[in-house]
Write a protein that holds these residues in place. Structure first.
Motif, PDB file in Angstrom:
ATOM      1  N   SER A  56      13.527 -23.648  -5.242  1.00  0.00           N
ATOM      2  CA  SER A  56      14.177 -23.943  -3.959  1.00  0.00           C
ATOM      3  C   SER A  56      14.473 -22.644  -3.213  1.00  0.00           C
ATOM      4  O   SER A  56      14.998 -21.697  -3.793  1.00  0.00           O
ATOM      5  N   VAL A  57      14.121 -22.597  -1.929  1.00  0.00           N
ATOM      6  CA  VAL A  57      14.407 -21.423  -1.093  1.00  0.00           C
ATOM      7  C   VAL A  57      15.438 -21.843  -0.051  1.00  0.00           C
ATOM      8  O   VAL A  57      15.216 -22.813   0.695  1.00  0.00           O
ATOM      9  N   ILE A  58      16.547 -21.139  -0.043  1.00  0.00           N
ATOM     10  CA  ILE A  58      17.657 -21.486   0.864  1.00  0.00           C
ATOM     11  C   ILE A  58      17.615 -20.543   2.067  1.00  0.00           C
ATOM     12  O   ILE A  58      17.846 -19.339   1.932  1.00  0.00           O
ATOM     13  N   PRO A  93       8.086 -17.711   4.586  1.00  0.00           N
ATOM     14  CA  PRO A  93       6.927 -17.114   3.900  1.00  0.00           C
ATOM     15  C   PRO A  93       7.062 -17.128   2.379  1.00  0.00           C
ATOM     16  O   PRO A  93       6.097 -17.386   1.660  1.00  0.00           O
ATOM     17  N   THR A  94       8.281 -16.900   1.883  1.00  0.00           N
ATOM     18  CA  THR A  94       8.489 -16.899   0.423  1.00  0.00           C
ATOM     19  C   THR A  94       8.248 -18.297  -0.144  1.00  0.00           C
ATOM     20  O   THR A  94       7.553 -18.473  -1.152  1.00  0.00           O
ATOM     21  N   ALA A  95       8.793 -19.298   0.523  1.00  0.00           N
ATOM     22  CA  ALA A  95       8.586 -20.689   0.088  1.00  0.00           C
ATOM     23  C   ALA A  95       7.098 -21.025   0.113  1.00  0.00           C
ATOM     24  O   ALA A  95       6.561 -21.623  -0.835  1.00  0.00           O
ATOM     25  N   ALA A  96       6.423 -20.589   1.171  1.00  0.00           N
ATOM     26  CA  ALA A  96       4.990 -20.885   1.305  1.00  0.00           C
ATOM     27  C   ALA A  96       4.186 -20.190   0.205  1.00  0.00           C
ATOM     28  O   ALA A  96       3.220 -20.755  -0.319  1.00  0.00           O
ATOM     29  N   ALA A  97       4.609 -18.990  -0.160  1.00  0.00           N
ATOM     30  CA  ALA A  97       3.885 -18.242  -1.205  1.00  0.00           C
ATOM     31  C   ALA A  97       3.966 -18.972  -2.541  1.00  0.00           C
ATOM     32  O   ALA A  97       2.969 -19.130  -3.249  1.00  0.00           O
ATOM     33  N   PHE A  98       5.143 -19.477  -2.903  1.00  0.00           N
ATOM     34  CA  PHE A  98       5.270 -20.242  -4.162  1.00  0.00           C
ATOM     35  C   PHE A  98       4.474 -21.538  -4.065  1.00  0.00           C
ATOM     36  O   PHE A  98       3.769 -21.931  -4.994  1.00  0.00           O
ATOM     37  N   VAL A 152       7.995 -26.834  -4.155  1.00  0.00           N
ATOM     38  CA  VAL A 152       8.985 -26.004  -3.462  1.00  0.00           C
ATOM     39  C   VAL A 152       9.826 -26.867  -2.531  1.00  0.00           C
ATOM     40  O   VAL A 152       9.301 -27.654  -1.731  1.00  0.00           O
ATOM     41  N   ILE A 153      11.131 -26.733  -2.683  1.00  0.00           N
ATOM     42  CA  ILE A 153      12.068 -27.409  -1.786  1.00  0.00           C
ATOM     43  C   ILE A 153      12.700 -26.336  -0.903  1.00  0.00           C
ATOM     44  O   ILE A 153      13.437 -25.483  -1.389  1.00  0.00           O
ATOM     45  N   GLY A 154      12.359 -26.356   0.380  1.00  0.00           N
ATOM     46  CA  GLY A 154      12.964 -25.421   1.323  1.00  0.00           C
ATOM     47  C   GLY A 154      14.207 -26.048   1.921  1.00  0.00           C
ATOM     48  O   GLY A 154      14.198 -27.238   2.259  1.00  0.00           O
ATOM     49  N   VAL A 155      15.280 -25.274   2.001  1.00  0.00           N
ATOM     50  CA  VAL A 155      16.533 -25.808   2.541  1.00  0.00           C
ATOM     51  C   VAL A 155      16.956 -24.986   3.749  1.00  0.00           C
ATOM     52  O   VAL A 155      16.991 -23.757   3.683  1.00  0.00           O
ATOM     53  N   PHE A 181      16.628 -20.906  -7.534  1.00  0.00           N
ATOM     54  CA  PHE A 181      17.111 -20.928  -6.148  1.00  0.00           C
ATOM     55  C   PHE A 181      17.059 -19.513  -5.598  1.00  0.00           C
ATOM     56  O   PHE A 181      17.609 -18.593  -6.215  1.00  0.00           O
ATOM     57  N   LEU A 182      16.356 -19.321  -4.460  1.00  0.00           N
ATOM     58  CA  LEU A 182      16.316 -18.007  -3.798  1.00  0.00           C
ATOM     59  C   LEU A 182      17.056 -18.132  -2.483  1.00  0.00           C
ATOM     60  O   LEU A 182      16.720 -18.998  -1.669  1.00  0.00           O
ATOM     61  N   ILE A 183      18.051 -17.277  -2.273  1.00  0.00           N
ATOM     62  CA  ILE A 183      18.871 -17.339  -1.056  1.00  0.00           C
ATOM     63  C   ILE A 183      18.428 -16.243  -0.086  1.00  0.00           C
ATOM     64  O   ILE A 183      18.489 -15.049  -0.401  1.00  0.00           O
ATOM     65  N   ALA A 184      17.962 -16.686   1.107  1.00  0.00           N
ATOM     66  CA  ALA A 184      17.456 -15.748   2.129  1.00  0.00           C
ATOM     67  C   ALA A 184      18.066 -16.120   3.480  1.00  0.00           C
ATOM     68  O   ALA A 184      17.361 -16.448   4.443  1.00  0.00           O
TER      69      ALA A 184
END
Ligand SMILES: NC(=O)C1=CN([C@@H]2O[C@H](COP(=O)(O)OP(=O)(O)OC[C@H]3O[C@@H](n4cnc5c(N)ncnc54)[C@H](O)[C@@H]3O)[C@@H](O)[C@H]2O)C=CC1
Ligand SMILES: CC(=O)N[C@@H]1[C@@H](OP(=O)(O)OP(=O)(O)OC[C@H]2O[C@@H](n3ccc(=O)[nH]c3=O)[C@H](O)[C@@H]2O)O[C@H](C(=O)O)[C@@H](O)[C@@H]1O
Length: 420
Positions: free
Chosen positions: A7-9, A17-22, A29-32, A79-82
């Motif tokens: 999950s990219v927050i 871009p990070t979510a798309a790369a995974f 990938v769950i983008g939030v 979970f990656l927080i950006a």
């Protein structure tokens, strides 16, 4: 334990871009994002920001069912927080977005999850985030107390991609991985190796936080040196562009380029995080910020002097004088106006000038609100014909293509040496 769902927050210039790369590596990938427009756009397989090649990767990921966007976090293995980390008040780091993002994922955390903070943050922010998570989930253990045996692993991994080259640099750049424990670092490295071709360089979270701030402060100090040179050379009647070109012939000298100031929401922001935590010691870093933030006012003074000369020489009234500002973006060949000194200078000129202020910006098709009532967007050819005073602010490739014969004006303020 492998990462099946990631999950990219925060789905902005970094998170999407990070979510798309995974997702392009067939991970779920769950983008939030709290911005419903961003979520809806992404779920249509489209993008709401400008970044070369990103649209293709996002569309393929959404069409393949690997990327979905939501407004509230769902369970995941990592979970990656950006989210944004601007400054507030007197250049204090504003962690309100990070705090909200951390508290939003707390309810869905489970034993074995990994949490990575990517947002550019002051030293100690990752530990602070771990504290928020621990307070929200007393049923789970966290690295600050449980060390390597913690239920949840936490790391700080800054992003260093260059806008406009994100889709390449995200994969190629080396990555600093700052775990709160060595096990946290190992798990974060394992996650990034899903798409990373660069090297994962392991350190602790505080060093990783400082590394990001150091990279951008180094650049800001070097830009300030170039900007200070431009003021000195103007005073001493020396062509600063020629001076830098000559000095850089030295095998160990690499002076950057002067400009109208420093834009973007990183180089102009991140050094203040170091100054805020080290007010006594971070003197050079602070003065560099002041030099760079002072450049727009120096440019405005130059424009005012040029207009005064033009009035005397032509006998025109101030209201008859046309000033053309070339460039509004914060750096060449992009459309991003965030924190742009060129936009700030054009705005100050339009506010001060009794006559017409023309703006030439090949990468935008309408003026931002703060300029809409004060300036007129025009094209390069018209500006070169109509204007009495030219102000070169951004060295877009279109402006570099202007031939010397097209520039007939006597009054030119060239902050980028395009017409050196
Ligand atoms: N833009 C760049 O080139 C780089 C940015 N960074 C850093 O990355 C971080 C993010 O920057 P950008 O992506 O440029 O910002 P951005 O403003 O483009 O994107 C941030 C996104 O986070 C969303 N958001 C805010 N609070 C949220 C929450 N609680 N939950 C979910 N989403 C939330 C916003 O709606 C926005 O879409 C910042 O710390 C920045 O300094 C680092 C390197 C490069
Ligand atoms: C150390 C470094 O190069 N950091 C990069 C920087 O990207 P950003 O697009 O902000 O970069 P930039 O090219 O330094 O431009 C910043 C500002 O500085 C100005 N600038 C830049 C170079 C120069 O010689 N003279 C100058 O005046 C630019 O016009 C612009 O207004 O900041 C990014 C970030 O942190 O967002 C980071 O990921 C990038 O790697």
């Amino acid at each position: 334990m492998s990462f099946e769902t990631i999950s990219v927050i925060g789905l902005g210039y970094i998170g999407l871009p990070t979510a798309a790369a995974f997702a392009s590596r067939k991970k779920k990938v769950i983008g939030v994002d709290i911005n419903q427009h961003a979520v809806d756009t992404i779920n249509r397989g489209a993008i709401h920001i400008v970044e070369p090649d990103l649209d293709k990767v996002v569309k393929e990921a959404v069409d393949a069912g690997c990327l979905q966007a939501v407004t509230k976090p769902l369970a995941a293995d990592a979970f990656l927080i950006a989210v944004p980390t601007p400054f507030k008040g007197d250049h204090e780091p504003d962690m309100v977005y990070v705090e909200a993002a951390a508290k939003s994922i707390a309810p869905v955390l489970k034993k074995g999850d990994l949490v990575i903070l990517e947002s550019t943050s002051p030293v100690g922010a990752t530990e602070q985030m771990a504290g928020w998570l621990a307070a929200a989930r007393p049923d789970l253990t966290f690295p600050q107390l449980a060390g390597e045996k913690a239920d949840i692993n936490i790391a700080y991994c800054p992003e260093r991609v260059l806008p406009g080259k994100v889709m390449v640099e995200l994969i190629q750049n080396d990555r600093v991985v700052g775990g709160m424990t060595p096990r946290c670092s190992d798990r974060a490295s394992e996650l990034y190796k899903i798409f990373l071709k660069g090297e994962c360089v392991i350190t602790n979270s505080r060093t990783a936080e400082m590394c990001k701030l150091t990279e951008n402060s180094f650049r800001d100090v070097n830009i300030a040196f170039a900007n200070e040179l431009s003021l000195i050379c103007d005073h001493q009647g020396i062509n600063v562009w020629e001076l830098i070109r000559l000095a850089n012939r030295h095998p160990r000298v690499n002076i950057l380029q002067p400009g109208p100031g420093v834009g973007g929401h990183c180089i102009a922001v991140d050094p203040w995080f170091i100054v805020a935590q080290n007010p006594q010691d971070a003197r050079l870093i602070r003065i560099a910020r002041e030099v760079n933030d002072g450049k727009p006012y120096w440019v405005l003074d130059k424009v005012k002097s040029a207009v005064a000369d033009c009035l005397t020489a032509t006998g025109k009234r101030a209201a008859e004088i046309k000033i053309a500002c070339f460039g509004l973006a914060f750096k060449p060949d992009i459309d991003d106006l965030r924190e742009s000194p060129a936009l700030e200078i054009t705005h100050m000129i339009a506010d001060w000038h009794a006559g017409t202020t023309l703006a030439v910006e090949p990468n935008v098709h309408q003026l931002p609100k703060i300029l809409a009532e004060k300036a007129c967007l025009t094209d390069t050819e018209k500006a070169l014909v109509d204007a009495d005073v030219l102000v070169m602010l951004v060295d877009h490739r279109q402006f570099k293509a202007i031939s010397p014969e097209q520039v007939k004006q006597q009054w030119i303020i060239d902050t980028k040496g395009v017409w050196r």
